[in-house]
Design a protein around this motif. Sequence first.
Motif, PDB file in Angstrom:
ATOM      1  N   GLU A  46       0.829  -1.209   0.000  1.00 37.14           N
ATOM      2  CA  GLU A  46       0.000   0.000   0.000  1.00 37.14           C
ATOM      3  C   GLU A  46       0.864   1.260   0.000  1.00 37.14           C
ATOM      4  O   GLU A  46       0.579   2.214  -0.725  1.00 37.14           O
ATOM      5  CB  GLU A  46      -0.931  -0.005   1.211  1.00 37.14           C
ATOM      6  CG  GLU A  46      -1.941   1.121   1.184  1.00 37.14           C
ATOM      7  CD  GLU A  46      -2.932   1.050   2.339  1.00 37.14           C
ATOM      8  OE1 GLU A  46      -3.440   2.113   2.713  1.00 37.14           O
ATOM      9  OE2 GLU A  46      -3.185  -0.062   2.843  1.00 37.14           O
ATOM     10  N   LYS A  47       1.926   1.239   0.787  1.00 42.50           N
ATOM     11  CA  LYS A  47       2.830   2.393   0.841  1.00 42.50           C
ATOM     12  C   LYS A  47       3.487   2.632  -0.520  1.00 42.50           C
ATOM     13  O   LYS A  47       3.566   3.758  -1.000  1.00 42.50           O
ATOM     14  CB  LYS A  47       3.893   2.168   1.919  1.00 42.50           C
ATOM     15  CG  LYS A  47       4.823   3.329   2.112  1.00 42.50           C
ATOM     16  CD  LYS A  47       5.805   3.065   3.238  1.00 42.50           C
ATOM     17  CE  LYS A  47       6.753   4.244   3.411  1.00 42.50           C
ATOM     18  NZ  LYS A  47       7.765   3.981   4.436  1.00 42.50           N
ATOM     19  N   MET A  48       3.960   1.559  -1.166  1.00 43.56           N
ATOM     20  CA  MET A  48       4.571   1.691  -2.490  1.00 43.56           C
ATOM     21  C   MET A  48       3.542   2.151  -3.522  1.00 43.56           C
ATOM     22  O   MET A  48       3.869   2.899  -4.436  1.00 43.56           O
ATOM     23  CB  MET A  48       5.217   0.374  -2.915  1.00 43.56           C
ATOM     24  CG  MET A  48       6.493   0.073  -2.179  1.00 43.56           C
ATOM     25  SD  MET A  48       7.292  -1.413  -2.845  1.00 43.56           S
ATOM     26  CE  MET A  48       7.881  -2.156  -1.335  1.00 43.56           C
ATOM     27  N   GLY A  49       2.302   1.703  -3.363  1.00 46.25           N
ATOM     28  CA  GLY A  49       1.233   2.144  -4.257  1.00 46.25           C
ATOM     29  C   GLY A  49       0.994   3.635  -4.152  1.00 46.25           C
ATOM     30  O   GLY A  49       0.752   4.321  -5.156  1.00 46.25           O
ATOM     31  N   LYS A  50       1.075   4.180  -2.957  1.00 46.18           N
ATOM     32  CA  LYS A  50       0.914   5.628  -2.766  1.00 46.18           C
ATOM     33  C   LYS A  50       2.057   6.393  -3.421  1.00 46.18           C
ATOM     34  O   LYS A  50       1.842   7.433  -4.043  1.00 46.18           O
ATOM     35  CB  LYS A  50       0.821   5.956  -1.276  1.00 46.18           C
ATOM     36  CG  LYS A  50      -0.499   5.543  -0.668  1.00 46.18           C
ATOM     37  CD  LYS A  50      -0.572   5.851   0.815  1.00 46.18           C
ATOM     38  CE  LYS A  50      -1.918   5.388   1.377  1.00 46.18           C
ATOM     39  NZ  LYS A  50      -2.006   5.561   2.819  1.00 46.18           N
ATOM     40  N   VAL A  51       3.270   5.870  -3.288  1.00 49.37           N
ATOM     41  CA  VAL A  51       4.425   6.503  -3.942  1.00 49.37           C
ATOM     42  C   VAL A  51       4.262   6.434  -5.461  1.00 49.37           C
ATOM     43  O   VAL A  51       4.552   7.402  -6.164  1.00 49.37           O
ATOM     44  CB  VAL A  51       5.748   5.834  -3.492  1.00 49.37           C
ATOM     45  CG1 VAL A  51       6.932   6.365  -4.282  1.00 49.37           C
ATOM     46  CG2 VAL A  51       5.968   6.049  -1.999  1.00 49.37           C
ATOM     47  N   ALA A  52       3.770   5.310  -5.958  1.00 52.45           N
ATOM     48  CA  ALA A  52       3.526   5.144  -7.394  1.00 52.45           C
ATOM     49  C   ALA A  52       2.502   6.162  -7.893  1.00 52.45           C
ATOM     50  O   ALA A  52       2.667   6.761  -8.954  1.00 52.45           O
ATOM     51  CB  ALA A  52       3.060   3.721  -7.693  1.00 52.45           C
TER      52      ALA A  52
END
Length: 193
Positions: free
Chosen positions: A153-159
Amino acid sequence: VKDNENSNGDYYIYVGRISEEKGMKTLIDAAAKVNTCKLKIAGTGPLENEMKFYVESKNASDKIEFLGYQEHSDVMRLLSNCRFVVLPSECYENFPFAVIEAFSCGKPAIGTRVGGIPEIIKNWETGLLFESGDSEELSLKINFFVTHPDKAEKMGKVARMFVEKELNVEKHYQELIEIYERAILKKTVKVKK
């Protein structure tokens, strides 16, 4: 897609052509080892029937679902509700649109270290990378996202921030204007000589 429309379903997804250069066999081999989350494959291609038989031969029909051709609106719905996207490509891809669409939905991606893919999927920032053709490594990366949904989820937000910041119309327009200005300046300098 609004942030509150995103959810994390019980699946991850591959969106694209079902063909040899896309790494379908590697993906199926990896997905067959994942027990807690289902792979959905959206798309068609010359290996579709062969890959369906391959899934059956691995007794993985309960872990892998073929969705066939999907309209763009359905693809966006699938992306909005998935946990993450997988791009197992074994050919050089410059700008995989399925990854950009996943990022716009706030979803991270797992992709190969081939062509332009590592330029978009930043390892441990917007997703995870693995060696092309390595189903063992891919399976580990899939399992990591499945067992660490907070990290995914955190990487998705950065993406999502990457798409909003780097791939917007205003930035594209400004870069295009700068190219024209440099070209005009070069032409002007040559004319003056």
